[in-house]
Scaffold this motif. Sequence first.
Motif, PDB file in Angstrom:
ATOM      1  N   MET A 395       0.830  -1.203   0.000  1.00  0.00           N
ATOM      2  CA  MET A 395       0.000   0.000   0.000  1.00  0.00           C
ATOM      3  C   MET A 395       0.868   1.257   0.000  1.00  0.00           C
ATOM      4  O   MET A 395       0.543   2.259  -0.653  1.00  0.00           O
ATOM      5  N   TYR A 396       1.976   1.207   0.708  1.00  0.00           N
ATOM      6  CA  TYR A 396       2.919   2.323   0.769  1.00  0.00           C
ATOM      7  C   TYR A 396       3.423   2.668  -0.627  1.00  0.00           C
ATOM      8  O   TYR A 396       3.422   3.836  -1.045  1.00  0.00           O
ATOM      9  N   MET A 397       3.834   1.647  -1.380  1.00  0.00           N
ATOM     10  CA  MET A 397       4.360   1.875  -2.722  1.00  0.00           C
ATOM     11  C   MET A 397       3.276   2.361  -3.689  1.00  0.00           C
ATOM     12  O   MET A 397       3.535   3.175  -4.575  1.00  0.00           O
ATOM     13  N   MET A 398       2.050   1.876  -3.521  1.00  0.00           N
ATOM     14  CA  MET A 398       0.962   2.323  -4.392  1.00  0.00           C
ATOM     15  C   MET A 398       0.651   3.799  -4.153  1.00  0.00           C
ATOM     16  O   MET A 398       0.418   4.554  -5.106  1.00  0.00           O
ATOM     17  N   VAL A 399       0.647   4.225  -2.903  1.00  0.00           N
ATOM     18  CA  VAL A 399       0.408   5.638  -2.605  1.00  0.00           C
ATOM     19  C   VAL A 399       1.543   6.494  -3.156  1.00  0.00           C
ATOM     20  O   VAL A 399       1.304   7.580  -3.714  1.00  0.00           O
ATOM     21  N   ILE A 400       2.768   6.018  -3.041  1.00  0.00           N
ATOM     22  CA  ILE A 400       3.906   6.752  -3.605  1.00  0.00           C
ATOM     23  C   ILE A 400       3.768   6.883  -5.117  1.00  0.00           C
ATOM     24  O   ILE A 400       4.030   7.944  -5.693  1.00  0.00           O
ATOM     25  N   MET A 401       3.358   5.811  -5.776  1.00  0.00           N
ATOM     26  CA  MET A 401       3.186   5.847  -7.232  1.00  0.00           C
ATOM     27  C   MET A 401       2.132   6.882  -7.626  1.00  0.00           C
ATOM     28  O   MET A 401       2.350   7.696  -8.539  1.00  0.00           O
ATOM     29  N   VAL A 402       1.002   6.870  -6.942  1.00  0.00           N
ATOM     30  CA  VAL A 402      -0.064   7.816  -7.266  1.00  0.00           C
ATOM     31  C   VAL A 402       0.384   9.240  -6.977  1.00  0.00           C
ATOM     32  O   VAL A 402       0.166  10.158  -7.783  1.00  0.00           O
ATOM     33  N   CYS A 426       9.662  11.660  -5.606  1.00  0.00           N
ATOM     34  CA  CYS A 426       9.268  10.245  -5.593  1.00  0.00           C
ATOM     35  C   CYS A 426       9.719   9.525  -6.859  1.00  0.00           C
ATOM     36  O   CYS A 426       9.966   8.317  -6.832  1.00  0.00           O
ATOM     37  N   LYS A 427       9.803  10.234  -7.971  1.00  0.00           N
ATOM     38  CA  LYS A 427      10.231   9.607  -9.218  1.00  0.00           C
ATOM     39  C   LYS A 427      11.721   9.267  -9.199  1.00  0.00           C
ATOM     40  O   LYS A 427      12.179   8.424  -9.966  1.00  0.00           O
ATOM     41  N   ILE A 428      12.453   9.920  -8.315  1.00  0.00           N
ATOM     42  CA  ILE A 428      13.908   9.722  -8.266  1.00  0.00           C
ATOM     43  C   ILE A 428      14.317   8.884  -7.058  1.00  0.00           C
ATOM     44  O   ILE A 428      15.083   7.931  -7.179  1.00  0.00           O
ATOM     45  N   ASN A 429      13.789   9.228  -5.892  1.00  0.00           N
ATOM     46  CA  ASN A 429      14.262   8.618  -4.645  1.00  0.00           C
ATOM     47  C   ASN A 429      13.265   7.646  -4.027  1.00  0.00           C
ATOM     48  O   ASN A 429      13.332   7.371  -2.829  1.00  0.00           O
ATOM     49  N   TRP A 430      12.358   7.107  -4.832  1.00  0.00           N
ATOM     50  CA  TRP A 430      11.370   6.169  -4.301  1.00  0.00           C
ATOM     51  C   TRP A 430      12.026   4.945  -3.667  1.00  0.00           C
ATOM     52  O   TRP A 430      11.485   4.342  -2.742  1.00  0.00           O
ATOM     53  N   TRP A 431      13.202   4.583  -4.151  1.00  0.00           N
ATOM     54  CA  TRP A 431      13.858   3.373  -3.651  1.00  0.00           C
ATOM     55  C   TRP A 431      14.290   3.519  -2.195  1.00  0.00           C
ATOM     56  O   TRP A 431      14.373   2.532  -1.459  1.00  0.00           O
ATOM     57  N   THR A 432      14.543   4.750  -1.753  1.00  0.00           N
ATOM     58  CA  THR A 432      14.885   4.939  -0.343  1.00  0.00           C
ATOM     59  C   THR A 432      13.683   4.646   0.552  1.00  0.00           C
ATOM     60  O   THR A 432      13.840   4.161   1.677  1.00  0.00           O
ATOM     61  N   ASN A 433      12.483   4.945   0.059  1.00  0.00           N
ATOM     62  CA  ASN A 433      11.274   4.591   0.800  1.00  0.00           C
ATOM     63  C   ASN A 433      11.050   3.091   0.796  1.00  0.00           C
ATOM     64  O   ASN A 433      10.627   2.514   1.806  1.00  0.00           O
ATOM     65  N   LEU A 434      11.327   2.460  -0.337  1.00  0.00           N
ATOM     66  CA  LEU A 434      11.151   1.010  -0.433  1.00  0.00           C
ATOM     67  C   LEU A 434      12.062   0.276   0.545  1.00  0.00           C
ATOM     68  O   LEU A 434      11.669  -0.737   1.133  1.00  0.00           O
ATOM     69  N   VAL A 441      19.002   8.687   3.928  1.00  0.00           N
ATOM     70  CA  VAL A 441      19.585   8.826   2.590  1.00  0.00           C
ATOM     71  C   VAL A 441      18.731   9.783   1.765  1.00  0.00           C
ATOM     72  O   VAL A 441      17.504   9.663   1.737  1.00  0.00           O
ATOM     73  N   HIS A 442      19.385  10.742   1.100  1.00  0.00           N
ATOM     74  CA  HIS A 442      18.695  11.755   0.285  1.00  0.00           C
ATOM     75  C   HIS A 442      17.586  12.436   1.087  1.00  0.00           C
ATOM     76  O   HIS A 442      16.451  12.586   0.614  1.00  0.00           O
ATOM     77  N   GLN A 446      13.590  13.998  -0.052  1.00  0.00           N
ATOM     78  CA  GLN A 446      12.796  12.884   0.449  1.00  0.00           C
ATOM     79  C   GLN A 446      11.428  12.828  -0.219  1.00  0.00           C
ATOM     80  O   GLN A 446      10.702  13.825  -0.285  1.00  0.00           O
ATOM     81  N   CYS A 447      11.072  11.662  -0.704  1.00  0.00           N
ATOM     82  CA  CYS A 447       9.747  11.417  -1.269  1.00  0.00           C
ATOM     83  C   CYS A 447       8.741  11.304  -0.141  1.00  0.00           C
ATOM     84  O   CYS A 447       8.970  10.587   0.830  1.00  0.00           O
ATOM     85  N   MET A 448       7.609  12.017  -0.281  1.00  0.00           N
ATOM     86  CA  MET A 448       6.593  12.019   0.782  1.00  0.00           C
ATOM     87  C   MET A 448       7.262  12.348   2.109  1.00  0.00           C
ATOM     88  O   MET A 448       7.522  11.471   2.936  1.00  0.00           O
ATOM     89  N   ALA A 449       7.512  13.613   2.319  1.00  0.00           N
ATOM     90  CA  ALA A 449       8.325  14.049   3.456  1.00  0.00           C
ATOM     91  C   ALA A 449       7.817  13.525   4.787  1.00  0.00           C
ATOM     92  O   ALA A 449       8.602  13.374   5.731  1.00  0.00           O
ATOM     93  N   TRP A 450       6.524  13.260   4.891  1.00  0.00           N
ATOM     94  CA  TRP A 450       5.975  12.773   6.160  1.00  0.00           C
ATOM     95  C   TRP A 450       6.222  11.279   6.375  1.00  0.00           C
ATOM     96  O   TRP A 450       5.904  10.745   7.434  1.00  0.00           O
ATOM     97  N   SER A 451       6.794  10.594   5.391  1.00  0.00           N
ATOM     98  CA  SER A 451       7.019   9.154   5.516  1.00  0.00           C
ATOM     99  C   SER A 451       8.270   8.821   6.328  1.00  0.00           C
ATOM    100  O   SER A 451       8.590   7.637   6.495  1.00  0.00           O
TER     101      SER A 451
END
Length: 697
Positions: A395-402, A426-434, A441-442, A446-451
């Motif tokens: 679900m985390y990754m799906m929200v990031i994608m959207v 998110c298009k660049i640093n999504w892997w740090t969230n994954l 890191v980065h 940061q993608c989705m700063a609240w994450s």
Amino acid sequence: MGKLREGVMHGQLNLVGSFDECMEIQAQIKAGEKLGNRTKETASSFGTRYCRVSMDIPSGVLPIDTKGVPVHLTWGACVPDSCHSRDISGLFKLEALRNMTTTFDGVYVYCFDNKPITEDDSAVAAIVMLSIFGLLIVMGTLYMMVTNMKQNAKSTGNAYELPKVPLEMKAMYNMAYKNDEAETKVDLSNKTTDLDIPKGYMPHAESTQNGQLHTNGSVGNGSAGNGHASYEKQSFHQLEKPSQQSGGKPKAINEKKKQGVLHRILKAFALQENVEKILSGKTSGNSINCIHGIRFLSLTWVILGHTFNYGIVSIPSLWTTENIVEATEMMKRFTFQAVIAGGFSVDTFYMISGMLLTYLQIKQVEKLTKRFNCAKTAAYTFNYYFHRIWRLTPMYMMVIMVYGCLMKYFGDGPLWPEAVKTADDCKINWWTNLLYVNNLVHVDGQCMAWSWYLANDMQFYVVSLFFLVFLAISIPVGVILICLLMTGGVAAAWYEEHIYNGSFFTTKKDGGGYWNNVYISPWCRVAAYCVGMLLGVLLYKRPKKALKTKYALLGWSLATAMGLGLVYCTYSEYKEGGTEWSRDFRAAYESLGRPLWAACVAWVVFACHNGNGGVVNSLLSWKGLIPLSRLSYAAYLVHPIMMMIHVYSKRALVYISDYEIIYLFLGHTCFTFMVAFVVSISFEAPFMALEKIIMGR
């Protein structure tokens, strides 16, 4: 061009104009019309484009006290659609405007461009992925609908004859519903008759001994002890005669065995199944029910704090507020300190996470340590990490994608930003969230700063297995290690805060020093998690037993006083004429305040679970909060997105007042949970069911 409005002395420097009026204009140029020194030979038409000009105003230029808030001038311009940003920049270099713009630090122009979504590959990919999930949900829902219809047809059809039952059973059945007896015993005789069973009623004889029939006390989906007597529910298929082809086994069991992986996959995406999972108010017998209320209230505290941030001051160069200078006065009020202290809600979540993990896992690890088996230990370790990652990540990754691919298409208007940085990142640093390292890191991208909270929580979970092993071997040794970790976390927070001397309101002024190195770093936030682990050990080892009244009153008094003190002590600094905190005092508050707050909430959990909660436990354990608690993870992921979409899509500026903020807060909360419900039944619940298929359960 947008016109200057009243309220300049309060920071009203947004001349946004009318976005919709601009975009609706279709200009016609007739043949023969003279433009300058040229005459149009043929008729033509053109559309319009809305451009937003932003200018930074240096301090001291305006005769107003900005309270240290950087002020921007935003000017809306409606121009022909053949114009672009460079043309508008050139317009402000003309003689008529040059004298005005030279006093500004810079002029930035953004012209809205309605680029078709089909030209955006990332957006198309996101839509395709969402369509696949939508198709699976439709297929699963229809499949279960057809399956249930077939089962109902078999249950209500004449595929078999109802068994002959004693006449006294029919009398007993009627008496049970008429007299509301909880238990009935009737002597059986040889007289039999057809039992007239109402639709949907499932008779089941618990046992027959010495010519007597015993029944339990539940009706329909109710529970024992509700004042009605009936027979225990049983699958209606069990009344069918054994099939000779199946070797004497009931037909329903054979049908269940035929349900393969495809059936379970489709069932995992069926709305009938997932909606019931989310909305059910049932919990297991050993649940700590007050946690549901604490989790929900803590999330609403997060939403309240973010109402003042996301969409209002989240993009420095874009002001969406009409009275930003005047709004800073709200911080000086005593009551507003509860909003400033909203960061403690995160420590509540950390405490709950550490408590639940320890409380639920010690027993499992103890079994492994008593009889060590390499294969079982490896299997447990794999399941320990796999379940957590599988539970959070899809679900985390799906929200990031959207958010990363579709955010720009969710709205428009004079306040809609040229780019939402945390979405583009998110298009660049999504892997740090994954990998759950986006807090290390980065960080500046940061993608989705609240994450960042999820990264911390996952990192705490990973290292907790080490402490669980020592707790299973020796409780005292494990507790000592947890206390050492908590002490190290307090020391790290004190040291880092003593260096940066920041607060939540300085995160955009100090270059991110406080935010990156204190607020979101795991070593500065782990102390609250350790408090939760210690509480989990206490709940596991101590029998569930109420404290004496005097001890309970002492605990509630200390927890209440300490909690209120932590929340409202900031008033001494923020009030009108307040005294700025020293570096040492701020470091002590940052390092000790979070574990002390966690200890206050830990007392609430302990007291409620052991029968000393009273009305507090009744409120926090209300079954109506259980579905909302289940949606808290999805709500945390989507709530800033909902806030930004709402504020950035407005055609007028936000006037910050108590009433407006309350209205925004309630609206954000309602819409957040509505969207969270859709996200949860679409991504979270299906993957939880798929986990059982993968793990062979």
